[in-house]
Design a protein around this motif. Sequence first.
Motif, PDB file in Angstrom:
ATOM      1  N   CYS A   1       0.711  -1.185   0.270  1.00  0.00           N
ATOM      2  CA  CYS A   1       0.262  -0.323  -0.047  1.00  0.00           C
ATOM      3  C   CYS A   1       0.897   1.243   0.300  1.00  0.00           C
ATOM      4  N   ALA A   2       0.548   2.388  -0.972  1.00  0.00           N
ATOM      5  CA  ALA A   2       1.393   3.223  -0.999  1.00  0.00           C
ATOM      6  C   ALA A   2       1.529   4.661  -0.331  1.00  0.00           C
ATOM      7  N   TRP A   3      -0.344   4.055   0.648  1.00  0.00           N
ATOM      8  CA  TRP A   3      -0.731   5.230   1.213  1.00  0.00           C
ATOM      9  C   TRP A   3       0.327   4.957   2.607  1.00  0.00           C
ATOM     10  N   LYS A   4       0.398   3.725   3.412  1.00  0.00           N
ATOM     11  CA  LYS A   4       0.673   3.310   4.008  1.00  0.00           C
ATOM     12  C   LYS A   4      -0.458   3.586   5.470  1.00  0.00           C
TER      13      LYS A   4
ATOM     14  N   ARG B   1      -2.975   0.591   6.180  1.00  0.00           N
ATOM     15  CA  ARG B   1      -3.570  -0.329   6.348  1.00  0.00           C
ATOM     16  C   ARG B   1      -2.660  -1.055   7.898  1.00  0.00           C
TER      17      ARG B   1
ATOM     18  N   GLN C   1       4.344  -2.300  -5.884  1.00  0.00           N
ATOM     19  CA  GLN C   1       4.715  -1.360  -6.456  1.00  0.00           C
ATOM     20  C   GLN C   1       5.752  -0.286  -5.016  1.00  0.00           C
TER      21      GLN C   1
ATOM     22  N   ASP D   1       8.977   5.033   1.713  1.00  0.00           N
ATOM     23  CA  ASP D   1       8.884   4.255   1.136  1.00  0.00           C
ATOM     24  C   ASP D   1       7.862   6.046   0.129  1.00  0.00           C
ATOM     25  N   TYR D   2       6.507   6.045   0.383  1.00  0.00           N
ATOM     26  CA  TYR D   2       6.009   6.671  -0.926  1.00  0.00           C
ATOM     27  C   TYR D   2       5.571   8.052   0.458  1.00  0.00           C
ATOM     28  N   LEU D   3       5.001   8.145   1.310  1.00  0.00           N
ATOM     29  CA  LEU D   3       4.964   9.263   2.589  1.00  0.00           C
ATOM     30  C   LEU D   3       5.740   9.341   3.244  1.00  0.00           C
TER      31      LEU D   3
END
Lengths: 1092, 475
Positions: A906-909, A911, B260, B408-410
């Motif tokens: 999950c790119a938004w973390k 979970r 991803q 990672d992303y955020l």
Amino acid sequence: MKTIPPPCPEPDNGVKYFRSLEQLSDTPEFQDWASREFPAGASELKDETTRRHFVKIMSASFALAGLGILGAGCRRPEEKIYPFARQPEGYVHGVPQYFATSMPVRGLAVPLLVKSDDGRPTKIEGNATHPDSNGGTDTFAQASVLSLYDADRAQRFTQKGTNANREAAFDFLSGVAKQFSANQGDGLCFLMERSPSPSRARVQGLIKQKFPKARWFIYEPVDFDVQREAATLAAGKPVAPYFKPDAAKVILSLDCDFIGGEEDSHRMIRGFAKGRKISKPGDTMNRLYVVETLMSQTGMNADHRLRVATSQVIAIAAAIAAKISPLLAGLAAKFPLPAGVKPEWIAECAKDLQANPGASLVLAGYRQPLAVHLLANALNGALQNNGKTVEFQEAASSEGSLAQLAELLNGGQVDTLVVLGGNPVYNAPVDLDWAKSQRKAKTVVRLAYYEDETFAACDWHLPAAHYLESWGDARTSDGTLVPVQPLIEPLFGGLTEIEVLARIGGLDATKPHDIARETFKAIAGTDLFEEKWKKFLHDGFLAGSAAKPVEVGAGTNLAALAAATAVEAPSKDKLEVVFTRDYSVDDGRYHNNGWLQELPDPITKMTWDNAVLVSRKTAGELGLKNNQTIKINVGGRSIEAPVWVQPGLADYTLALPLGYGRERSGRIGNFKGGSVGFNAYPLRTSTAMHFASGAKVSVTGATHQFSCTQDHWSMEGRPIIREANLAQFNAHPKFAKNMDMDATANDAFIPKNPDGTPHNIYKHPYESNPALKSQTHQWGMSVDLNSCVGCSACMVACQSENNIPIVGKEQVGKGREMHWIRIDRYYTGLAELEKDKNPLVADDQQQFEKWIDDPQVVTQPMMCQHCESAPCESVCPVNATVHDEEGLNVMAYNRCVGTRYCSNNCAWKVRRFNFFDYNKRPLENLYAGPMATRKNDEWELLKLVKNPDVTVRMRGVMEKCSFCLQRIEQAKISQKVKAGASGDVEVPDGTIKTACQQACPAEAIVFGNILDKKSRVSQLKEQSRDYAVLGFLDTRPRLTYLARVRNPNPAMPDYRELPNSLDEYINKAKNMDPLVEPPKPGAANGKKKGAH
Amino acid sequence: MSAVLEKPLATTGTTPKELEREPLVLNQRSLGWISDRIAGVCENALPKWWWPAFLISFTVMSMMFICIAYLISTGVGVWGLNNPVGWAWDITNFVFWIGIGHAGTLISAVLFLLRQKWRTSINRSAEAMTLFAVACAGIFPMIHVGRIWLAWWLFPLPNANSIWPQFRSPLLWDVFAVSTYGTVSLLFWYTGLVPDLATMRDRAKTKIRKFLYGLGALGWTGSNRHWSNYEKAYLLLAGLSTPLVLSVHSIVSFDFAVSQVPGWHTTIFPPYFVAGAIFSGFGMVLTLMIPLRTLCKLEEIITVRHVSLMGKVILATGSIVGYAYGMEFFIAWYGGNPYELAAFKNRAFGPYWWSYWIMVTCNVVTPHLFWFKKIRENMVIVFIISIFVNIGMWFERFVIIVTSLHRDYLPSSWGYFSPTWVDICTFIGSFGLFCTLFLLFIRFLPAIAISEVKGVTPQADPHHNLGGAKGGAHH
């Protein structure tokens, strides 16, 4: 589910008339009955197969029943249970009921609608029908339901610390009444907290008649009464101000955290956010100037922020006042401007205020001295704001102060002291030495919610009822009368304030219900009283009872102002300490509330702790760094406390959040036998309640571990929160979309279809299999970053709604907090300071970096994005997280084995994994596994607060935001029932509100059906500011954000062409120009950055 | 080459002595000596070192099982995992052990098909090592799940709810890949063991030994038909195993490549993982063989030449791994994805910089010492370098998994992972399991393929002057 109550039912105690037989016979039931040959049920068996079926079923049932009797199938409880002989009116098992009530907080109340599941209140919501509410609430109201089920509540009557009989306590109270009726109450003193209750005022009046010599005192450790005091002084009559930020175009806050730590913040947030809402280029929005010491929620949302020491705010106020009001022109000379403050800042700010007469608002914070409030009053008067952005209501004068009571006590003039609420031994000014002073009364009787620090200094201790167990009344800030009605019998037999008062006063009516009714009768009138009362309780307010505005003049009290003197600015050797109300525990009253303890502070993101906040420069000069424990010395008193470097703080100031370090709190507050946080009250004296000068610090050598939920402060130039200035938004309405990595301006590398649309090698599952997609509902959400102020009410609402456990400080420190929604907070620094910033720096090194000195702050609610092609779904090996036909990414908890792969992907973390059995095991003993179990009393109460509509997850299971699936389903079911044969099963827009949306006072979160193009969420998603976070991953999130727009004043010296974060983004992404419009035929496609 | 040779030979008329390859068994030992020496490890009195080694290994292994019991009873939280870092030592250990398993299959299958005769001295123990490494590897994905008692849901078992596993998930592919790999490796190993088990049976002096070895020998008599069937089966299994060498670690790499997460989502992963696996596998083979040959006095069978050849394999695969590290960085820059570039910069210079540079030192720098023959043939240095390779490859997996996840992303979710004592003890304990199994193996089964080693000695050729039964050898 939207929770507007059904219309008030007709009074049920009357004769029902019918006008004609036709009318009577026109009911569907009658028609049906008349058309049938046989009674209902009998005629269904006409059909051969049905009759056969009936016999089959019946014989099978009989056989089974026989088996049950023969075998061990019947398991009947041995204890006797009693069914309802008559079902309570309107009660359907399993269907929650909603009751209107209100939560009294200090002098005001929050109008509420509380969900009750089978007789236990489980969820607090704002009462949206109240004339001065949109249904939004604050964190404290949301979390208050947990306090109801607090196992550490005072649960007994005690006399000198030993258990006493309830009746004995009542006898004692009536004894007091008898004792003092002889001497008119001489020697009887009452110490109370502020209260919004007209009933208390009425009972107080009655007692005053009976005991004219009794003395009354009020103490609030964090007191907002200075607003009233100043307004009264300025107007020359007893009035209190009522601010209307929604009517203001320009707001100046003088150290006033009106959208955070001040009174009635949820209402102020609503007003402020209303003025920030824009939908298209050309819309106007308000502008916020903030002069403040600490980094507050208001400062985070400022368009222009000036950081000065608390003692120096008066200089800024005087300088601005001098520019605006000729009357005050002379005042500025008395207060020299602090070093580093540019005169243009003041001049331009004043100019902007003057340009908006009647549409500006000046607010002064409770920590500021009376003179600053008088200046604010004078400014509002001079700017013609009175009656427009500020209204005045009649307000009674206050009672005596704690210091006066201490004097009486020390003089031995108090026979019986009645303490109603509060915790003065813990939070009274240290110079009053309250623990000793209180003991000087012959008898101390106290009504309190906890057996806390003050408990030991009382003779009689009575348990207080929670407001959800109490009868009473209150007034909201606009003066509207609201009821306090119980949803549950007092769990531990607690009493209300008015009952205790009535008993001490020896009044005839002692039942709080009767007292409140009587008060209501006096206010609403006696005609049609029953109907009015019923409607009052049902609606949760008395319509038309709002206070009538009082006309006041410009109100410049020069005499009072003349008394104010300048205070020396703090320096390295003479630091200033500032005491501040804490965003989580208030003045200490919520110290034992787990939800609030674990709620990250909106600014520091710290949980389960307070810290001495200092600026980077101050820390550098004093040789301090994060986690160090220091000793603070002010006026001969000292405390030890750990340090935290806070970006954006004024230099040479030590901020001390109050309310922590309680010695007798409870399982949460005294977690693991210690005390959460440090106690700042021992530095607070009655002469310096809010700030004190001349502090010195020394390093003790000890260290302390903090648990923050967000360790990294910078966005690192990533376009996560997108913002622009209003002028840029007007010129480039689509700026947010152009910041996408694959925006039209930058998509040369993306393969395209012949028609120019991006070519995706994978077909969207909904496209390859349209049958998977519901044609009725497709859920989506929009979050307006322009409205979100970061107050975190949504976080507690979500916790309450979705049975989210708390995990304890240690676990938060490990990064295992369970919040399904979080508020991400990023700082961005000035470009010139950011040059030497290293994005790879370890998180504990950020405190030493220069860029944090004057940051801009942005906040973003972050929860499950409900991606259409969700990356979590494709990696789950057991199909535990899947997509439903309405576009939700759903979790089947029962199927989850806990590989955590979904969370990694999950790119938004967003979970959250249950690393332990947080519900079942005591938090202080998580590592003991099955060897440890929660204590029974705690466990039984903990179960009561759970929402029965949501599963309680066990360890080893992944969880996350579900868009409040249970509310969606409830709404769908009731719509289906309503639709009947009509087939109109589409839930009307606005019916479903997620818990976070419901709690949001700023209305920043909107949920709805995106198939319905007229729904609010669809309309918001149509706006040009709409963008998806990490949209380039092509997961198609159903949750999109509306970019933030700032409204800085171009004439100000600290005006920036671009918001800092945008500046940083442009510097990072050198090959991208986020302010370029998508190419239009004929239009020049040049660089337009800042070209306006 | 023959054309070049023929002419001068014809003109001079003399026949120069044929250049013999360096023998694979030194000192022209007879076939009987070979049987005696190898079987002797199982038959002679226990060497002094065995019991202490076994007891230590067994204790360490028990520690792992205690840790696992604690983990299962209390929750995954006893490890140091957190929200951004959902996998850490668990999956690191899994990939590490699976990688080690690769050398066995490569040596036994690929080198067999390529007729590399030197494989015979080491293939048996390398295969055993593979099996034990797969056993260690299999533990970690199983215990890393939150609800271990439901881990069987990962298998496609028909059930009343008709819920199947998710066939798109690389974790499910792992289940198939690893179980297939384990099964085929076991079969291959066992098939190769059959003739030797018969030898052991024939040499056995007690009835129990005879019975048990006889049970495993499946009635082997050494007839031509048996040999013919055996050779066919062995060849077929070698053919079956060869693609597995590539597939298993490719699929393990999909756990990352298919996701991803920046730093995971990389197409180079499958070949890079396979090379890394062979690299680490040979590292572990050396770590085991060098003490083994000394302790069991097998220096004449596992010769310096064998060690040197394995050193060359390490040099080759280590270079591939080093190239992959460089290529990852190049693509991160060239690909233009700022998130990926940030992830790689963070690997090398972020909070976990130390782990990255340990990895580079161990995997890229030290193998290049093997360019020097003197180093390749110095058993102590080779042993030390092999340990470095093991450390480096463990860190490679740690770097990939943890440093990619922790930032990672955020940036709001960035975090840091630190292991707990349970993490550490479980990992160390897996070495206990591995060593326990290996010690049992060398005690009860011929650690070197007797029949195959004999086959590659010159005297196995009946036309050799020492061939056949000449020289008084008996067997």
